[in-house]
Motif scaffolding. Structure first.
Motif, PDB file in Angstrom:
ATOM      1  N   GLY A 176       0.814  -1.220   0.000  1.00 24.87           N
ATOM      2  CA  GLY A 176       0.000   0.000   0.000  1.00 24.87           C
ATOM      3  C   GLY A 176       0.835   1.252   0.000  1.00 24.87           C
ATOM      4  N   GLY A 177       0.207   2.352   0.402  1.00 28.29           N
ATOM      5  CA  GLY A 177       0.908   3.636   0.469  1.00 28.29           C
ATOM      6  C   GLY A 177       1.446   3.865   1.873  1.00 28.29           C
ATOM      7  N   GLU A 178       2.539   4.617   1.943  1.00 27.34           N
ATOM      8  CA  GLU A 178       3.158   4.913   3.246  1.00 27.34           C
ATOM      9  C   GLU A 178       2.272   5.882   4.029  1.00 27.34           C
ATOM     10  OE1 GLU A 178       5.450   3.078   4.844  1.00 27.34           O
ATOM     11  OE2 GLU A 178       6.912   3.464   3.267  1.00 27.34           O
ATOM     12  N   VAL A 179       2.224   5.688   5.340  1.00 28.59           N
ATOM     13  CA  VAL A 179       1.491   6.642   6.192  1.00 28.59           C
ATOM     14  C   VAL A 179       2.493   7.567   6.887  1.00 28.59           C
ATOM     15  CG1 VAL A 179      -0.035   6.909   8.195  1.00 28.59           C
ATOM     16  CG2 VAL A 179      -0.498   5.107   6.497  1.00 28.59           C
ATOM     17  N   HIS A 180       3.428   7.002   7.672  1.00 36.87           N
ATOM     18  CA  HIS A 180       4.360   7.848   8.415  1.00 36.87           C
ATOM     19  C   HIS A 180       5.168   8.691   7.435  1.00 36.87           C
ATOM     20  CE1 HIS A 180       7.202   4.699   7.250  1.00 36.87           C
ATOM     21  NE2 HIS A 180       8.119   5.640   7.382  1.00 36.87           N
ATOM     22  N   GLY A 181       5.411   9.925   7.801  1.00 43.59           N
ATOM     23  CA  GLY A 181       6.255  10.787   6.977  1.00 43.59           C
ATOM     24  C   GLY A 181       5.604  11.305   5.702  1.00 43.59           C
ATOM     25  N   SER A 182       4.371  10.900   5.425  1.00 34.99           N
ATOM     26  CA  SER A 182       3.718  11.359   4.187  1.00 34.99           C
ATOM     27  C   SER A 182       2.985  12.682   4.443  1.00 34.99           C
ATOM     28  CB  SER A 182       2.753  10.280   3.685  1.00 34.99           C
ATOM     29  OG  SER A 182       1.717  10.101   4.628  1.00 34.99           O
ATOM     30  N   THR A 183       2.329  13.197   3.408  1.00 34.98           N
ATOM     31  CA  THR A 183       1.631  14.475   3.553  1.00 34.98           C
ATOM     32  C   THR A 183       0.144  14.226   3.800  1.00 34.98           C
ATOM     33  OG1 THR A 183       3.236  15.606   2.178  1.00 34.98           O
ATOM     34  CG2 THR A 183       1.092  16.661   2.393  1.00 34.98           C
ATOM     35  N   PRO A 240      -2.339  10.198  -8.293  1.00 36.87           N
ATOM     36  CA  PRO A 240      -2.876   8.851  -8.560  1.00 36.87           C
ATOM     37  C   PRO A 240      -2.584   7.867  -7.425  1.00 36.87           C
ATOM     38  CG  PRO A 240      -1.087   9.404 -10.077  1.00 36.87           C
ATOM     39  CD  PRO A 240      -1.355  10.633  -9.281  1.00 36.87           C
ATOM     40  N   THR A 241      -1.619   8.221  -6.574  1.00 35.56           N
ATOM     41  CA  THR A 241      -1.275   7.362  -5.428  1.00 35.56           C
ATOM     42  C   THR A 241      -2.038   7.772  -4.159  1.00 35.56           C
ATOM     43  OG1 THR A 241       0.531   8.915  -5.086  1.00 35.56           O
ATOM     44  CG2 THR A 241       1.072   6.812  -6.170  1.00 35.56           C
ATOM     45  N   ALA A 242      -2.876   8.806  -4.245  1.00 39.61           N
ATOM     46  CA  ALA A 242      -3.491   9.359  -3.030  1.00 39.61           C
ATOM     47  C   ALA A 242      -4.662   8.517  -2.531  1.00 39.61           C
ATOM     48  CB  ALA A 242      -3.975  10.785  -3.308  1.00 39.61           C
ATOM     49  N   THR A 243      -4.936   8.652  -1.221  1.00 37.68           N
ATOM     50  CA  THR A 243      -6.159   8.074  -0.657  1.00 37.68           C
ATOM     51  C   THR A 243      -7.059   9.205  -0.186  1.00 37.68           C
ATOM     52  OG1 THR A 243      -5.271   7.942   1.584  1.00 37.68           O
ATOM     53  CG2 THR A 243      -4.927   6.022   0.194  1.00 37.68           C
ATOM     54  N   LEU A 244      -8.360   8.917  -0.193  1.00 36.45           N
ATOM     55  CA  LEU A 244      -9.365   9.888   0.241  1.00 36.45           C
ATOM     56  C   LEU A 244     -10.160   9.261   1.376  1.00 36.45           C
ATOM     57  CD1 LEU A 244     -10.984  12.557  -0.419  1.00 36.45           C
ATOM     58  CD2 LEU A 244     -12.510  11.087  -1.742  1.00 36.45           C
ATOM     59  N   VAL A 245     -10.350  10.015   2.460  1.00 38.08           N
ATOM     60  CA  VAL A 245     -11.119   9.494   3.606  1.00 38.08           C
ATOM     61  C   VAL A 245     -12.252  10.471   3.903  1.00 38.08           C
ATOM     62  CG1 VAL A 245     -10.992   8.987   6.082  1.00 38.08           C
ATOM     63  CG2 VAL A 245      -9.112   8.287   4.577  1.00 38.08           C
TER      64      VAL A 245
END
Ligand code: 8YV
Length: 326
Positions: free
Chosen positions: A142-149, A231-236
């Motif tokens: 998946g995508g990284e959480v820590h250190g991301s924007t 394109p790698t972003a997640t939306l919550v």
């Protein structure tokens, strides 16, 4: 003197019904039936107050049928089910339940962000379906959480709670957009930087929606906004259905124009857009962001206390409007 009459529109904790019954003549909803607006109007016609959830609209048509009504206490911080202007004009007080759910809802927002970025729901379905046969280098990567924007749209109390979790707990760079900018001390505490909505969309690795639902925020995230995201972003979305154009989101997820979405709220819920049920890259939960036992009890207690304080003549504790005199 006879006690004020209160209608409780959905089932709530028995201890809250007991509390209300010590102060009021209470008509409860013992089987939790979802009354139609017409049935609600009929039951409310001879009542002085109501204990509600987001399940019913309190609008001019309902108010016209309820001449005795003086207060509606919502067991929710959001009150988009209220037509506030119509309530004020009809001399009806509205109240909500802020603060008591802030941290619990922020916890859930962060949990949903992590579950979405790390593809937890997809991975669990795979395991339950008996498909796990061996290790693969890219299995559910998946995508990284820590250190991301971390991007936050709507920086009220819950948004600030999510910002703190991201900045202090996960070393994320926090950017936000809001109708108004936070005071400098609050920005510093949340380690959050104010940006335009366009910058927020373009820069966020994870975008969390925590804004109230109003005519201005309707479809604040639609096809044009989704097109600006990475394109790698997640939306919550833990705010309200209707803030996101669910049809546009389902299409964007299907075509992988964004990576994934975590949704606790839906346009027209409890119905869910069929396109969202078909794509694997979503985590879907049934509007439970505030649902811990302690928080739901605190929300119910605050809604009840609003009714008690109001009829005691102390005034509402957490009002959302200033009604005209009845
Ligand atoms: C409620 C919510 O559970 O507080 C809110 O605004 O969305 C939830 O916490 C829901 O609205 C039921 O009243």
């Amino acid at each position: 003197m006879s006690k004020p009459r209160i209608l409780v529109t959905r089932q709530v904790f028995p201890e809250i019904i007991d509390l209300l019954s010590r102060h009021f003549e209470v008509e409860a909803n013992p089987d939790d039936a979802l009354w139609s607006q017409a049935e609600l109007a009929q039951r409310l016609a001879d009542k002085d107050g109501a204990f509600t959830t987001g399940s019913h609209r309190v609008d001019a048509a309902l108010l016209a049928a309820c001449p005795r009504l003086k207060i509606v206490a919502n067991m929710a911080v959001g009150y988009n089910n209220f037509d506030v202007d119509a309530m004020s004009a009809a001399g009806v007080q509205g109240t909500n339940t802020p603060d008591v759910l802030t941290e619990t809802t922020a916890d859930f927002g962060f949990a949903l962000l992590m579950a979405t970025a790390r593809r937890m729901a997809e991975a669990e379905h795979y395991l339950r379906a008996g498909l796990w046969k061996s290790w693969r280098y890219d299995m559910f990567a998946g995508g990284e959480v820590h250190g991301s924007t971390l991007g936050i749209l709507g920086m009220g109390r819950i948004g600030q709670g999510i910002a703190r979790r991201g900045a202090h707990g996960f070393g994320m760079q926090v950017i936000y957009h809001n109708r108004s900018r936070l005071a400098p001390e609050l920005e510093a505490e949340c380690r959050a930087r104010y940006v335009s909505k366009d910058e927020l969309l373009a820069q966020a690795d994870h975008l969390v929606l925590v804004l109230p639902y109003t005519s201005e925020s309707h479809h604040a995230i639609g096809a044009p906004e989704l097109a600006r995201m990475k394109p790698t972003a997640t939306l919550v979305n833990i705010a309200r259905g209707g803030i996101v154009d669910d049809a546009a989101l389902a299409a964007a997820l299907k075509e992988r124009r964004i990576a994934a979405a975590g949704l606790d709220v839906f346009e027209g819920e409890p119905a869910v857009h069929p396109g969202l049920l078909e794509v694997p890259n979503v985590v879907l939960t049934p509007h439970i962001a505030s649902a811990t036992v302690a928080t739901r009890l605190a929300m119910a207690r605050l809604a009840a206390d609003n009714l008690i304080a109001f009829f005691d003549g102390r005034g509402p504790l957490t009002p959302v409007n200033t009604p005209l005199k009845k």
